[in-house]
Scaffold this motif. Structure first.
Motif, PDB file in Angstrom:
ATOM      1  N   GLN B 145      56.508  37.770  51.189  1.00 41.04           N
ATOM      2  CA  GLN B 145      55.097  37.380  51.368  1.00 41.04           C
ATOM      3  C   GLN B 145      54.473  38.102  52.564  1.00 41.04           C
ATOM      4  O   GLN B 145      53.292  37.938  52.864  1.00 41.04           O
ATOM      5  CB  GLN B 145      54.954  35.857  51.542  1.00 41.04           C
ATOM      6  N   LEU B 146      55.299  38.899  53.244  1.00 43.19           N
ATOM      7  CA  LEU B 146      54.814  39.693  54.381  1.00 43.19           C
ATOM      8  C   LEU B 146      53.615  40.552  53.962  1.00 43.19           C
ATOM      9  O   LEU B 146      52.661  40.716  54.729  1.00 43.19           O
ATOM     10  CB  LEU B 146      55.958  40.595  54.867  1.00 43.19           C
ATOM     11  N   GLY B 147      53.683  41.071  52.743  1.00 37.33           N
ATOM     12  CA  GLY B 147      52.612  41.936  52.242  1.00 37.33           C
ATOM     13  C   GLY B 147      51.258  41.243  52.264  1.00 37.33           C
ATOM     14  O   GLY B 147      50.238  41.867  52.566  1.00 37.33           O
ATOM     15  N   ILE B 148      51.245  39.952  51.954  1.00 34.61           N
ATOM     16  CA  ILE B 148      49.986  39.192  51.917  1.00 34.61           C
ATOM     17  C   ILE B 148      49.332  39.220  53.294  1.00 34.61           C
ATOM     18  O   ILE B 148      48.139  39.532  53.432  1.00 34.61           O
ATOM     19  CB  ILE B 148      50.251  37.724  51.495  1.00 34.61           C
ATOM     20  N   PHE B 149      50.126  38.945  54.303  1.00 33.50           N
ATOM     21  CA  PHE B 149      49.549  38.795  55.640  1.00 33.50           C
ATOM     22  C   PHE B 149      49.251  40.142  56.298  1.00 33.50           C
ATOM     23  O   PHE B 149      48.279  40.266  57.045  1.00 33.50           O
ATOM     24  CB  PHE B 149      50.469  37.916  56.491  1.00 33.50           C
ATOM     25  N   LEU B 150      50.072  41.162  55.998  1.00 31.99           N
ATOM     26  CA  LEU B 150      49.765  42.495  56.547  1.00 31.99           C
ATOM     27  C   LEU B 150      48.502  43.057  55.892  1.00 31.99           C
ATOM     28  O   LEU B 150      47.689  43.717  56.541  1.00 31.99           O
ATOM     29  CB  LEU B 150      50.949  43.438  56.340  1.00 31.99           C
ATOM     30  N   THR B 151      48.338  42.773  54.610  1.00 30.68           N
ATOM     31  CA  THR B 151      47.126  43.244  53.916  1.00 30.68           C
ATOM     32  C   THR B 151      45.900  42.502  54.440  1.00 30.68           C
ATOM     33  O   THR B 151      44.810  43.069  54.498  1.00 30.68           O
ATOM     34  CB  THR B 151      47.274  43.035  52.399  1.00 30.68           C
ATOM     35  N   TYR B 152      46.098  41.259  54.814  1.00 33.33           N
ATOM     36  CA  TYR B 152      45.001  40.479  55.403  1.00 33.33           C
ATOM     37  C   TYR B 152      44.486  41.210  56.651  1.00 33.33           C
ATOM     38  O   TYR B 152      43.268  41.373  56.827  1.00 33.33           O
ATOM     39  CB  TYR B 152      45.506  39.076  55.764  1.00 33.33           C
ATOM     40  N   ILE B 153      45.437  41.695  57.469  1.00 31.23           N
ATOM     41  CA  ILE B 153      45.040  42.441  58.675  1.00 31.23           C
ATOM     42  C   ILE B 153      44.279  43.708  58.266  1.00 31.23           C
ATOM     43  O   ILE B 153      43.211  44.013  58.801  1.00 31.23           O
ATOM     44  CB  ILE B 153      46.287  42.825  59.515  1.00 31.23           C
ATOM     45  N   GLY B 154      44.829  44.429  57.291  1.00 30.02           N
ATOM     46  CA  GLY B 154      44.190  45.669  56.823  1.00 30.02           C
ATOM     47  C   GLY B 154      42.781  45.422  56.313  1.00 30.02           C
ATOM     48  O   GLY B 154      41.851  46.180  56.627  1.00 30.02           O
ATOM     49  N   ALA B 155      42.618  44.349  55.542  1.00 28.99           N
ATOM     50  CA  ALA B 155      41.296  44.042  54.976  1.00 28.99           C
ATOM     51  C   ALA B 155      40.304  43.689  56.078  1.00 28.99           C
ATOM     52  O   ALA B 155      39.138  44.085  56.026  1.00 28.99           O
ATOM     53  CB  ALA B 155      41.424  42.889  53.985  1.00 28.99           C
ATOM     54  N   LYS B 156      40.774  42.989  57.082  1.00 31.62           N
ATOM     55  CA  LYS B 156      39.898  42.641  58.213  1.00 31.62           C
ATOM     56  C   LYS B 156      39.459  43.913  58.941  1.00 31.62           C
ATOM     57  O   LYS B 156      38.300  44.054  59.328  1.00 31.62           O
ATOM     58  CB  LYS B 156      40.633  41.706  59.184  1.00 31.62           C
ATOM     59  N   LEU B 157      40.409  44.844  59.096  1.00 28.00           N
ATOM     60  CA  LEU B 157      40.086  46.099  59.785  1.00 28.00           C
ATOM     61  C   LEU B 157      39.082  46.926  58.976  1.00 28.00           C
ATOM     62  O   LEU B 157      38.304  47.683  59.549  1.00 28.00           O
ATOM     63  CB  LEU B 157      41.365  46.919  60.022  1.00 28.00           C
ATOM     64  N   LEU B 158      39.106  46.762  57.660  1.00 28.57           N
ATOM     65  CA  LEU B 158      38.161  47.510  56.813  1.00 28.57           C
ATOM     66  C   LEU B 158      36.786  46.838  56.748  1.00 28.57           C
ATOM     67  O   LEU B 158      35.898  47.309  56.048  1.00 28.57           O
ATOM     68  CB  LEU B 158      38.723  47.670  55.406  1.00 28.57           C
ATOM     69  N   GLY B 159      36.652  45.725  57.420  1.00 25.73           N
ATOM     70  CA  GLY B 159      35.341  45.084  57.506  1.00 25.73           C
ATOM     71  C   GLY B 159      35.116  43.926  56.556  1.00 25.73           C
ATOM     72  O   GLY B 159      33.995  43.411  56.458  1.00 25.73           O
ATOM     73  N   PHE B 160      36.134  43.510  55.838  1.00 28.83           N
ATOM     74  CA  PHE B 160      35.977  42.341  54.964  1.00 28.83           C
ATOM     75  C   PHE B 160      35.945  41.076  55.821  1.00 28.83           C
ATOM     76  O   PHE B 160      36.529  41.035  56.913  1.00 28.83           O
ATOM     77  CB  PHE B 160      37.151  42.257  53.974  1.00 28.83           C
ATOM     78  N   THR B 161      35.297  40.044  55.312  1.00 32.55           N
ATOM     79  CA  THR B 161      35.282  38.770  56.045  1.00 32.55           C
ATOM     80  C   THR B 161      36.670  38.128  55.923  1.00 32.55           C
ATOM     81  O   THR B 161      37.487  38.547  55.097  1.00 32.55           O
ATOM     82  CB  THR B 161      34.240  37.798  55.435  1.00 32.55           C
ATOM     83  N   SER B 162      36.903  37.082  56.722  1.00 29.65           N
ATOM     84  CA  SER B 162      38.218  36.425  56.694  1.00 29.65           C
ATOM     85  C   SER B 162      38.550  35.905  55.299  1.00 29.65           C
ATOM     86  O   SER B 162      39.680  36.055  54.813  1.00 29.65           O
ATOM     87  CB  SER B 162      38.250  35.258  57.680  1.00 29.65           C
ATOM     88  N   MET B 163      37.548  35.282  54.655  1.00 25.42           N
ATOM     89  CA  MET B 163      37.791  34.717  53.319  1.00 25.42           C
ATOM     90  C   MET B 163      38.071  35.817  52.304  1.00 25.42           C
ATOM     91  O   MET B 163      38.976  35.699  51.468  1.00 25.42           O
ATOM     92  CB  MET B 163      36.612  33.840  52.886  1.00 25.42           C
ATOM     93  N   GLU B 164      37.307  36.894  52.390  1.00 30.52           N
ATOM     94  CA  GLU B 164      37.542  38.023  51.472  1.00 30.52           C
ATOM     95  C   GLU B 164      38.925  38.634  51.725  1.00 30.52           C
ATOM     96  O   GLU B 164      39.652  38.948  50.780  1.00 30.52           O
ATOM     97  CB  GLU B 164      36.458  39.094  51.664  1.00 30.52           C
ATOM     98  N   ALA B 165      39.270  38.762  53.012  1.00 28.52           N
ATOM     99  CA  ALA B 165      40.570  39.360  53.367  1.00 28.52           C
ATOM    100  C   ALA B 165      41.725  38.501  52.841  1.00 28.52           C
ATOM    101  O   ALA B 165      42.724  39.033  52.346  1.00 28.52           O
ATOM    102  CB  ALA B 165      40.669  39.514  54.887  1.00 28.52           C
ATOM    103  N   GLY B 166      41.557  37.184  52.930  1.00 28.83           N
ATOM    104  CA  GLY B 166      42.588  36.278  52.412  1.00 28.83           C
ATOM    105  C   GLY B 166      42.755  36.443  50.907  1.00 28.83           C
ATOM    106  O   GLY B 166      43.870  36.491  50.390  1.00 28.83           O
ATOM    107  N   ALA B 167      41.619  36.547  50.204  1.00 27.96           N
ATOM    108  CA  ALA B 167      41.661  36.703  48.744  1.00 27.96           C
ATOM    109  C   ALA B 167      42.285  38.041  48.359  1.00 27.96           C
ATOM    110  O   ALA B 167      43.034  38.123  47.377  1.00 27.96           O
ATOM    111  CB  ALA B 167      40.251  36.589  48.172  1.00 27.96           C
ATOM    112  N   ILE B 168      41.994  39.073  49.140  1.00 26.69           N
ATOM    113  CA  ILE B 168      42.567  40.397  48.832  1.00 26.69           C
ATOM    114  C   ILE B 168      44.070  40.406  49.143  1.00 26.69           C
ATOM    115  O   ILE B 168      44.878  40.926  48.383  1.00 26.69           O
ATOM    116  CB  ILE B 168      41.836  41.511  49.630  1.00 26.69           C
ATOM    117  N   GLY B 169      44.419  39.795  50.277  1.00 30.61           N
ATOM    118  CA  GLY B 169      45.824  39.766  50.694  1.00 30.61           C
ATOM    119  C   GLY B 169      46.726  39.141  49.656  1.00 30.61           C
ATOM    120  O   GLY B 169      47.855  39.588  49.447  1.00 30.61           O
ATOM    121  N   ILE B 170      46.212  38.140  48.968  1.00 25.30           N
ATOM    122  CA  ILE B 170      47.051  37.399  48.005  1.00 25.30           C
ATOM    123  C   ILE B 170      47.496  38.285  46.840  1.00 25.30           C
ATOM    124  O   ILE B 170      48.437  37.928  46.114  1.00 25.30           O
ATOM    125  CB  ILE B 170      46.318  36.119  47.515  1.00 25.30           C
TER     126      ILE B 170
END
Lengths: 102, 403
Positions: B145-170
């Motif tokens: 599940q590491l991928g979910i949380f590392l992608t969350y960081i990546g999505a945040k860095l790309l400018g997505f909101t926290s909620m969007e980043a969480g949805a993408i990370g999953i």
């Protein structure tokens, strides 16, 4: 909530919950075994203490039948020679001497 | 009305007219979306990429982008909420809209019904025996599940909101229903892109995972043969779903819908007293829900929402999520290999990303490349089903923290 907090809390909780389930899974077989044992203890009927019976009085096995027949034949011949009526005795037990049982 | 006027009216109301009359004013986007749906249909039918889901998704996308068909209206679900008055025709702002078939069917996604029903069916089809026999494999499911949380960081860095980043990370959870449920709650406007990315990458597991698995392991590690798993008795299999539901739901109630339904299905199967229900849940019900879910999720991919830079970002982040999840599982597998003095083959860690049973089959295949007599499938099924539980927990956490 900051990004680092979300990641840290998320990873820690995922691991914590799965470790907890792992623990339960390791405990489960032990618990089930304990339950089975206590259930068996509750349901078992007391068995009378087993007394060891001497080998000499144990029921003759198949191969021992021949030995008994041979002994009886030998004794009968001896009794007959002395004038004792036939069949007035029976072999209750016999003991092997100086030979290991196979 | 004359014949010519009638024909003219029919032409003016046609989709062709709508596309070409407004071609420069957004009509081209419709053409692109129809082309994208056709490409996805090609992948599903010809390349057999998760066809059971990709085909309804692609066709849903096609239906929703047909100008004039009015089958799906994202206005009814604007802001992430269901506009109930619009269904009754009582919303003056949406008085011009007549809800279409896909609007009604989409309620099942919006209300979180379909993903949970799919989990019920999955539970009926899943054997948790390999996991119960080797409980340590749950840790591999957690590591993936590491991928979910590392992608969350990546999505945040790309400018997505926290909620969007969480949805993408999953997406990294490699679990379609979980990704759909999470994104329908956290970022419904990204649902179409996330679902397409999740299912496309799940179909690409045999392509994405092996290079990562080979890169992170040595030939010696890949050749490790694992000892046969112990047999699991029926009582353990019956107690397991009850214990997991209680534990997870009491600690993390937001994970209860997914985990609860998964375990309900499994309990029905393992108890052996609900054969008819198991048959229905794992067959007819599952198939019906898959049709509704796929079609309506595809319908959310309208031109306005799909043809954005965000979609491109989601596609890139999705593959990163899958790769990181695989790497996390394999690296944790290596750690377990060291701790057990070479008794664990690290390849089975890659199966922790869910994608049941594809990821387990990949572990088996890569293992057999080194040693033909090495049978890792049953050992990989443990982390594989652990990944389903892990991703459902991760989804619950993200919903709880960000929703």
């Amino acid at each position: 909530m900051s990004t680092a907090e979300v990641v840290a809390i998320g990873l820690i909780l995922v691991f914590a919950l799965l470790i907890l389930i792992t623990g339960v899974l390791y405990l489960l077989p032990m618990l089930l075994r304990l339950m089975e044992r206590s259930k068996a203890r509750e349901t078992c009927i007391p068995v009378p203490e087993f007394k060891e019976v001497p080998a000499s009085v144990q029921a003759p096995k198949q191969d021992e039948q021949e030995i008994i027949a041979a002994i009886m034949a030998a004794i009968s011949m001896e009794e007959e020679a002395r004038g004792v009526p036939y069949g007035n005795f029976r072999v209750v037990s016999f003991k092997r001497i100086g030979r290991k049982r196979v | 009305m004359s014949f010519i006027e009638t024909m003219k009216d029919i032409f003016l109301e046609s989709g062709f007219y709508s596309i070409f009359a407004n071609f420069m004013d957004g009509g081209w986007k419709t053409v692109v979306m129809l082309a994208v749906s056709c490409v996805l249909l090609y992948l599903a039918i010809v390349k057999k990429f998760e066809p059971l889901l990709l085909l309804p998704i692609a066709f849903g996308m096609l239906l929703a982008n047909l100008p004039g068909a009015e089958m799906f209206h994202e206005e009814i679900f604007a802001g992430g909420h269901v506009n109930w008055p619009a269904f009754a025709g009582k919303d003056p702002a949406l008085a011009h809209i007549t809800p279409g078939l896909l609007d009604y069917l989409y309620l099942g996604v919006k209300l979180g019904i379909y993903p949970c029903l799919i989990f019920l069916g999955i539970g009926c089809m899943t054997d948790f025996g390999p996991l119960i026999a080797n409980p340590a494999s749950l840790l591999l499911g957690a590591a993936a599940q590491l991928g979910i949380f590392l992608t969350y960081i990546g999505a945040k860095l790309l400018g997505f909101t926290s909620m969007e980043a969480g949805a993408i990370g999953i997406i990294g959870g490699a679990d379609g229903p979980t990704a759909i449920l999470t994104s329908s709650i956290l970022a419904p406007h990204l649902l179409g892109a996330i679902a397409v990315a999740a299912y496309s990458y799940m179909a690409l597991v045999p392509v994405i995972q092996p290079p990562i698995m080979r890169a992170l392991t040595t030939k010696k590690e890949r050749s490790i043969r694992m000892t046969q798993l112990r047999t699991v008795n029926k009582t353990e299999k019956v107690v397991f779903p009850i214990a997991v539901t209680l534990l997870v739901s009491l600690i993390l109630p937001s994970a209860a819908p997914l985990v609860g339904m998964l375990m309900l299905g499994n309990l029905m199967k393992e108890s052996g007293v609900c054969e008819r229900l198991v048959k229905t849940a794992s067959d007819s019900l599952m198939n019906i829900v898959v049709i509704f879910l796929g079609t309506t999720v595809g319908a959310t991919a309208t031109a306005e929402r799909f043809l954005t830079l965000q979609t491109l970002g989601i596609i890139v982040l999705g593959v990163i999520a899958f790769s990181m999840g695989t790497a996390g599982g394999v690296l944790f597998g290596k750690l377990m290999c060291v701790l057990t003095k070479g008794k664990v083959n690290p390849l089975i860690g890659a199966a922790g990303v869910s994608a049941v049973p594809m990821a387990a089959r990949v572990a088996q295949k890569v293992g057999q490349e080194e040693n033909q007599d090495n049978y890792l499938l049953m050992h990989a099924m443990g982390p594989n089903v652990a990944g389903v539980i892990g991703s459902a927990i991760a989804a619950g956490l993200l919903i709880s923290m960000l929703g």
